[in-house]
Design a protein around this motif. Structure first.
Motif, PDB file in Angstrom:
ATOM      1  N   ASN B 106       5.388  12.567  -2.246  1.00 17.28           N
ATOM      2  CA  ASN B 106       4.057  12.196  -2.729  1.00 17.28           C
ATOM      3  C   ASN B 106       3.408  13.197  -3.683  1.00 17.28           C
ATOM      4  O   ASN B 106       2.259  13.587  -3.526  1.00 17.28           O
ATOM      5  CB  ASN B 106       3.127  11.915  -1.551  1.00 17.28           C
ATOM      6  CG  ASN B 106       3.510  10.608  -0.895  1.00 17.28           C
ATOM      7  OD1 ASN B 106       3.540   9.573  -1.551  1.00 17.28           O
ATOM      8  ND2 ASN B 106       3.849  10.656   0.373  1.00 17.28           N
ATOM      9  N   GLU B 123       9.023   9.089  -5.457  1.00 15.46           N
ATOM     10  CA  GLU B 123       8.818   7.685  -5.115  1.00 15.46           C
ATOM     11  C   GLU B 123       8.963   6.831  -6.378  1.00 15.46           C
ATOM     12  O   GLU B 123       8.477   7.200  -7.448  1.00 15.46           O
ATOM     13  CB  GLU B 123       7.411   7.467  -4.521  1.00 15.46           C
ATOM     14  CG  GLU B 123       7.200   8.112  -3.163  1.00 15.46           C
ATOM     15  CD  GLU B 123       7.005   9.626  -3.246  1.00 15.46           C
ATOM     16  OE1 GLU B 123       6.672  10.129  -4.334  1.00 15.46           O
ATOM     17  OE2 GLU B 123       7.217  10.305  -2.222  1.00 15.46           O
ATOM     18  N   TYR B 148       0.015   0.698   2.591  1.00 14.89           N
ATOM     19  CA  TYR B 148       0.024   2.136   2.318  1.00 14.89           C
ATOM     20  C   TYR B 148      -0.971   2.862   3.210  1.00 14.89           C
ATOM     21  O   TYR B 148      -1.751   2.236   3.939  1.00 14.89           O
ATOM     22  CB  TYR B 148      -0.300   2.393   0.844  1.00 14.89           C
ATOM     23  CG  TYR B 148      -1.777   2.339   0.513  1.00 14.89           C
ATOM     24  CD1 TYR B 148      -2.505   1.160   0.663  1.00 14.89           C
ATOM     25  CD2 TYR B 148      -2.461   3.477   0.072  1.00 14.89           C
ATOM     26  CE1 TYR B 148      -3.862   1.118   0.362  1.00 14.89           C
ATOM     27  CE2 TYR B 148      -3.807   3.437  -0.221  1.00 14.89           C
ATOM     28  CZ  TYR B 148      -4.510   2.263  -0.071  1.00 14.89           C
ATOM     29  OH  TYR B 148      -5.841   2.216  -0.346  1.00 14.89           O
ATOM     30  N   SER B 153      -0.377   8.118   0.106  1.00 16.70           N
ATOM     31  CA  SER B 153       0.070   7.588  -1.186  1.00 16.70           C
ATOM     32  C   SER B 153      -0.988   6.726  -1.884  1.00 16.70           C
ATOM     33  O   SER B 153      -0.696   5.655  -2.379  1.00 16.70           O
ATOM     34  CB  SER B 153       1.381   6.820  -1.013  1.00 16.70           C
ATOM     35  OG  SER B 153       1.352   6.049   0.147  1.00 16.70           O
ATOM     36  N   MET B 203       5.461   1.152   1.071  1.00 17.75           N
ATOM     37  CA  MET B 203       5.612   2.503   0.554  1.00 17.75           C
ATOM     38  C   MET B 203       6.322   3.365   1.586  1.00 17.75           C
ATOM     39  O   MET B 203       6.229   3.096   2.780  1.00 17.75           O
ATOM     40  CB  MET B 203       4.244   3.071   0.191  1.00 17.75           C
ATOM     41  CG  MET B 203       3.899   2.762  -1.253  1.00 17.75           C
ATOM     42  SD  MET B 203       2.153   2.586  -1.580  1.00 17.75           S
ATOM     43  CE  MET B 203       1.951   0.819  -1.323  1.00 17.75           C
ATOM     44  N   ASN B 204       7.042   4.375   1.108  1.00 20.17           N
ATOM     45  CA  ASN B 204       7.763   5.262   2.028  1.00 20.17           C
ATOM     46  C   ASN B 204       6.757   6.126   2.784  1.00 20.17           C
ATOM     47  O   ASN B 204       6.120   6.997   2.203  1.00 20.17           O
ATOM     48  CB  ASN B 204       8.718   6.177   1.258  1.00 20.17           C
ATOM     49  CG  ASN B 204       9.925   5.436   0.748  1.00 20.17           C
ATOM     50  OD1 ASN B 204      10.106   4.251   1.021  1.00 20.17           O
ATOM     51  ND2 ASN B 204      10.764   6.134   0.002  1.00 20.17           N
ATOM     52  N   GLY B 232      11.662   1.248  -0.672  1.00 23.47           N
ATOM     53  CA  GLY B 232      12.301   2.384  -1.345  1.00 23.47           C
ATOM     54  C   GLY B 232      13.334   3.065  -0.473  1.00 23.47           C
ATOM     55  O   GLY B 232      13.551   4.261  -0.598  1.00 23.47           O
ATOM     56  N   THR B 248      15.582   3.086  -5.401  1.00 20.20           N
ATOM     57  CA  THR B 248      15.500   4.489  -5.000  1.00 20.20           C
ATOM     58  C   THR B 248      15.820   5.364  -6.210  1.00 20.20           C
ATOM     59  O   THR B 248      16.489   4.918  -7.134  1.00 20.20           O
ATOM     60  CB  THR B 248      16.513   4.779  -3.873  1.00 20.20           C
ATOM     61  OG1 THR B 248      17.800   4.281  -4.273  1.00 20.20           O
ATOM     62  CG2 THR B 248      16.117   4.088  -2.584  1.00 20.20           C
TER      63      THR B 248
END
Lengths: 226, 316
Positions: B106, B123, B148, B153, B203-204, B232, B248
């Motif tokens: 991030n 990301e 998110y 993020s 989102m990761n 991702g 990715t």
């Protein structure tokens, strides 16, 4: 009759130094699918048996070429100005017969901010990029480079630059693929369209006899030979 | 005084032979590969040296690595090294050195635009992932639900909203910052019913993607409710069969961004704010054939660079 003519043409050309199964290297900063272009090139009687390699990045073309130069190369006009290993043989023309084009400076905004940044495809080495940009867009200032033609628009979409420098051919592709409202801020300075090159010292002749439709995936056709 | 003297000696001892760039990083496989790619990309133009550090390195040790190198550009990999680099510039605002942050989580949120440190986001931008999915499947996409956490993020999410709106895709964002783990499933179910999105973008974030949410929430959303999930994490688009599409970062893409910023710093004399934290464009794309089939998406296109996973999926 046509077959006979093609056959004669191929025979006479092979006598003129055009061996079967030539190596053809392509780096063109136009957005295209490699498969489609390979097919088009191989469909030309002169290149039917050619070993075609398409590169998305200039450095990959140059790396491959450094071990063994391609007999024939299809490259942007800038290549000949900044490198000495290939010689221009046949200038390609636009579908309407023009020899040159002007890049367009495209943005999401109607006006460029002063000192705007512009995204460009690295069709010359990073070291020469600034110089090349001045040639094709004297009003452009700070640049950011991208290696592949298909990534150029994303630089704009991802907010990395204020504008991008696009060829009219790429602009058409971008407009087809994007729903965004785009504005052409202004046009750059004239630049020649890509050419068919041969390795320096090569005796290959007859490339002006390539079919007009061979370069259709790039929106180009064969022009007059040098 | 003694410290200054030591630094001066260190500086002078390197005078005339300092590398242009120093990469300061922990000894981790991916970092090593990335380091090599950057070195290779710069090989004709600039020299690069590497300083290996422990993940838990102290600020003093980190600073010593910078000073000792005498480099003009510092590339810091990993979040701890990046935090130290930020601190270095807080303490040395007059420094002519320029920094690049990479392989951190991030960074968009961690490093606001500034004069000293640019970065490369790890990301993948939501815009890129969604556009990639659209192109691969040739599907229409009007509305998208993005999950998110604002403390993690926010910028990634908000930038995606702006970038996708230009493409006439409406990204509805759901911030789960204050949603407890117990209430998460119900919140997502409610939003899905309300918005009926064409797809979900995850989102990761370990609050969003963890073993519990995967088995109790996302598996159900993907397999029973048949809502396409874009994420991702490649594994989720492969054998785990939860994401229909993943994007990715490709190390090569990160390396190219880093070397182009190095070039911009040294050759073009740009400051870091010319770059900010940049998104990469070179990514690894994977789509899951089993999930596409189950969702009735038959328009899968063979696109260069997109891997179509058609192997087995867990529980499939």
């Amino acid at each position: 009759m046509k077959m006979l003519r093609d056959l004669l043409l191929v025979t006479s050309l092979s006598h003129a130094g055009m061996a079967q199964g030539q190596s053809v290297g392509v780096f063109i900063p136009w957005i295209h699918e490699s498969k489609e272009l390979t097919k088009a090139l191989n469909s030309d009687p002169l290149l039917a048996k050619a070993d075609v390699m398409i590169f998305q990045k200039l450095e990959d073309f140059q790396l491959a070429s450094s071990t063994k130069p391609f007999e024939i190369a299809i490259l942007p006009a800038s290549y000949g100005r900044y490198n000495a290993d290939y010689v221009e043989k046949v200038q390609l023309l636009s579908a309407s017969g023009e020899k040159s084009f002007k890049h367009l400076i495209v943005s999401f905004k109607k006006d460029a901010p002063p000192d705007f940044s512009v995204g460009v495809i690295e069709e010359v080495s990073r070291k020469n990029l600034k110089l090349w940009l001045k040639e094709v867009c004297s009003r452009c200032g700070k640049q950011k480079g991208v290696k592949k033609a298909k990534d150029l628009y994303n630089m704009l979409a991802l907010g990395s630059v204020d504008a991008v420098l696009v060829s009219p051919f790429n602009f058409e592709v971008i407009k087809r693929e994007s729903a965004a409202e785009l504005y052409v801020l202004f046009s750059g300075d004239p630049e020649n369209l890509p050419s068919v090159y041969v390795a320096k010292g090569s005796s290959i002749k007859g490339l002006e006899n390539l079919k007009a439709s061979t370069f259709a995936p790039l929106g180009l056709k064969v022009g007059v030979g040098k | 005084m003694k410290k200054t003297l030591v630094m001066l000696v260190l500086l002078l001892s390197n005078f005339g032979q300092a590398a242009d760039v120093v990469v300061i990083r922990p000894d981790v496989e991916d970092f090593r590969k990335l380091n090599e790619m950057v070195a290779q990309s710069l090989s004709n133009d600039y020299t690069l040296e590497t300083a290996l550090i422990a993940k838990s390195i102290s600020y003093e040790e980190f600073q010593e690595k910078i000073v000792k190198s005498g480099a003009r550009v510092v590339v810091a990999m990993d979040n701890q090294a990046i935090r130290h680099l930020k601190h270095y510039f807080e303490l040395n605002p007059q420094s002519k050195l320029r920094g690049i942050a990479a392989m951190g989580v991030n960074l968009k949120d961690l490093i606001p635009k500034n004069k000293y440190i640019a970065g490369v986001a790890y990301e993948v931008a939501g815009y890129l992932a969604v556009k990639g999915f659209k192109a691969t499947t040739d599907t229409k996409m009007k509305s998208l639900l993005g999950i998110y956490r604002s403390s993690v993020s926010r910028i990634l999410a908000e930038e995606a909203q702006v970038q996708l709106s230009r493409e006439k895709i409406d990204l509805k964002l759901v911030d789960i910052e204050d949603v407890s783990d117990d209430a998460l499933n119900a919140t997502i179910e409610r939003e899905l019913k309300k918005i009926k999105p064409d797809a979900i973008w995850l989102m990761n974030d370990n609050k969003i993607i963890n073993s519990r949410t995967l088995s109790t929430l996302w598996l159900n959303v993907a397999r029973q409710q048949k809502v396409p999930i874009i994420c991702g994490i490649q594994k989720l688009a492969k054998e785990l069969g939860i994401c229909v599409y993943s994007e990715t970062p490709a190390l090569q893409g990160i390396a190219e961004k880093i070397s182009s910023i190095i070039f911009g710093y040294i050759a073009d004399e740009h400051d870091a704010d010319f770059y900010g934290v940049e998104y990469i464009q070179d990514t690894e794309k994977t789509t899951n054939k089993y999930l596409l089939d189950s969702m009735g998406v038959t328009s899968l296109k063979q696109i260069e660079g997109v891997e179509v996973y058609s192997g087995k999926i867990q529980g499939g």
